[in-house]
Enzyme design. Structure first.
Site, short mmCIF file in Angstrom:
data_model
loop_
_atom_site.label_atom_id
_atom_site.label_comp_id
_atom_site.label_asym_id
_atom_site.label_seq_id
_atom_site.Cartn_x
_atom_site.Cartn_y
_atom_site.Cartn_z
N ASP A 109 106.75 22.44 90.09
CA ASP A 109 107.31 21.26 89.43
C ASP A 109 108.71 21.63 88.91
OD1 ASP A 109 106.75 22.91 87.22
OD2 ASP A 109 104.84 21.88 86.87
N ASP A 129 111.59 21.53 85.79
CA ASP A 129 111.88 21.35 84.36
C ASP A 129 113.39 21.18 84.23
OD1 ASP A 129 109.16 21.93 83.49
OD2 ASP A 129 109.59 24.00 84.04
N ASP A 187 111.40 33.39 77.83
CA ASP A 187 110.62 34.63 77.81
C ASP A 187 111.17 35.73 78.74
OD1 ASP A 187 109.81 33.06 79.94
OD2 ASP A 187 107.69 33.00 79.39
#
Ligand code: ATP
Ligand code: MG
Length: 437
Positions: A73, A75, A152
């Site tokens: 997907d 983002d 992260d």
């Protein structure tokens, strides 16, 4: 082609893993192009940019495209606030409590739009940590640079602007992709303390991408593993599910165990995997799951948890029968025993209990192949799941394979042929009686 592009870029002085050294790669210096981006994500970035805001494709999609994989997907990150995003994109809604994000919808696709997050260093009332260093509030907006530093792993901090065809690489993520290395942005122990789920994300990405977890990012995990106990259960469960449904569940569980992170999630995992038959069964079940995900088929989490916990159920069931309990009540008690043990660590939400118990509870009926009983089992609403489960048992050697194939044939046989297939099999009961004597 991708490798050639990346190699060119990589002939540059090296910066230590996880330190900021922003670089903008122009068209021709990277392999991305606007036509690798989904229509919906393009529409979103264009609408935001037309409204005077910055907008980039970010995170997993950019990483996966650089690896030559098709993203799960897309983002988008922007400097527009959620309310501004909502006003610019017609079919969108604000979701989330702690940190609001916007879901932009185009037909089937949903693109997640997040506003740049503020830096961890920012003196702010909005960033609060608990006694373990975990961020309990983290809802301050920031600059693009700060947003990159809040992410992260280096390979997850890449931003792509499709309209200018530019790639922003803040932490040498492109270099790490080329080296197939998963490195943490900033000091790993601090970043794990802020959000212990990052340890699980490390395992998932390493397994899914086939990357090596960089030694600095790996080293603190064992010591910090128990911080997972401090994370809300629903988040842990979501992450557990992501691992199981990642298409690389076998590798994820192996890595989870290798890092010693399974104790607080699946306390029975050591026990299950240390027995050859349990290990065969679980591995087979997870391999089938990975295959189904690759083929874009649906996977039922209830079925998966039923698989993971079956051998403990079998064991508890046997112990109860050996103690003189009747088979069916003993099976139901065994289910409760195992679910209780699991609940002491990570509770599997109760909404999955019914399906797990039905699948387990139907298993003894597969050995009954005479009279009306097989016909009744075929009619059961959970027959399909229970049959798939039974077949896995047969494949792993726990159940006679002939029983498995009999059911495959029986359900596909023409109704008029079924009667001749019935088997007078009182075998299991007799065997048991003989053993008791
Ligand atoms: P996937 O392919 O699983 O979607 P992803 O990298 O896109 O991988 P998401 O969970 O969708 O992962 O998150 C999108 C991005 O948000 C990540 O790439 C990362 O930059 C950032 N992110 C998500 N969770 C965290 C976290 N716990 N801590 C820091 N950054 C995070
Ligand atoms: Mg994603």
């Amino acid at each position: 082609m991708i490798t050639t592009f990346l190699k060119k870029i990589l002939r540059r002085p090296k910066a230590p893993a996880g330190s900021m050294q922003m670089r903008i790669l122009q068209a021709g210096q990277h392999p991305l192009s606007p036509d690798t981006i989904s229509r919906c994500a393009l529409k979103v970035t264009q609408a935001l940019q037309a409204g005077g805001f910055k907008a980039y494709i970010v995170g997993g999609a950019v990483r996966d495209l650089l690896l030559g994989r098709s993203p799960k997907d897309f983002d988008v990150a922007t400097d527009a606030t959620p309310e501004q995003v909502r006003r610019l994109i017609r079919r969108s809604r604000v979701i989330g409590r702690r940190f609001q994000i916007v879901h932009a919808m185009c037909q089937e696709e949903i693109v997640e739009v997040t506003t740049f997050r503020g830096s961890a260093d920012r003196e702010s009332e909005s960033q609060v940590t608990d006694e373990h260093g975990r961020l309990t509030r983290d809802n301050v907006f920031g600059s693009m640079e700060e947003d990159a530093a809040r992410r992260d792993f280096t390979v997850n901090a890449l931003y792509y602007d499709p309209s200018r065809n530019e790639l922003f690489d803040y932490f040498n993520g492109v270099r790490d992709i080329q080296a197939r290395k998963l490195a943490m942005i900033g000091p790993p122990a601090v970043r794990y303390r802020e959000d212990p789920v990052r340890m699980l994300r490390a395992v998932r990405f390493a397994a899914k991408l086939g990357f090596e977890l960089d030694s600095e990012a790996r080293q603190p995990i064992q010591e910090l593993a128990d911080l997972l106990l401090n994370v809300p259960e629903s988040r842990l469960f979501d992450e557990m599910l992501k691992m199981l449904l990642s298409g690389h569940s076998v590798a994820c569980l192996q890595q989870l165990r290798a890092e010693g992170l399974h104790h607080d999630l699946l306390p029975l995992l050591d026990w299950i995997l240390d027995q050859p038959q349990g290990e065969r069964f679980v591995t087979q079940a997870l391999q089938n799951t990975d295959q189904r995900i690759m083929e874009d088929k649906s996977v039922s989490p209830g079925f998966l948890f039923a698989c993971l916990l079956w051998h403990p159920v079998l064991d508890a069931w046997k112990r109860r029968q050996d103690a003189g309990e009747k088979p069916m009540p003993a099976l139901f008690e065994a289910m409760t025993d195992v679910l209780e043990t699991q609940r002491k660590k990570l509770a599997i939400p109760r909404r999955y209990d019914a399906i797990m118990k039905e699948i387990w509870g139907l298993q003894p009926r597969f050995v009954q192949r005479s009279g009306q009983r097989p016909y009744r089992l075929l009619e059961h609403p959970r027959f399909r799941a229970a049959y798939d489960f039974m077949f896995l048992r047969a494949q792993s050697g726990e159940l006679d394979l002939a029983i498995g194939t009999w059911w495959t044939d029986f359900q596909t046989a023409a109704p008029e042929d079924r009667e001749s297939m019935l088997v007078q099999d009182e075998q299991p009961k007799r065997t048991r009686r003989r053993r008791r004597r």
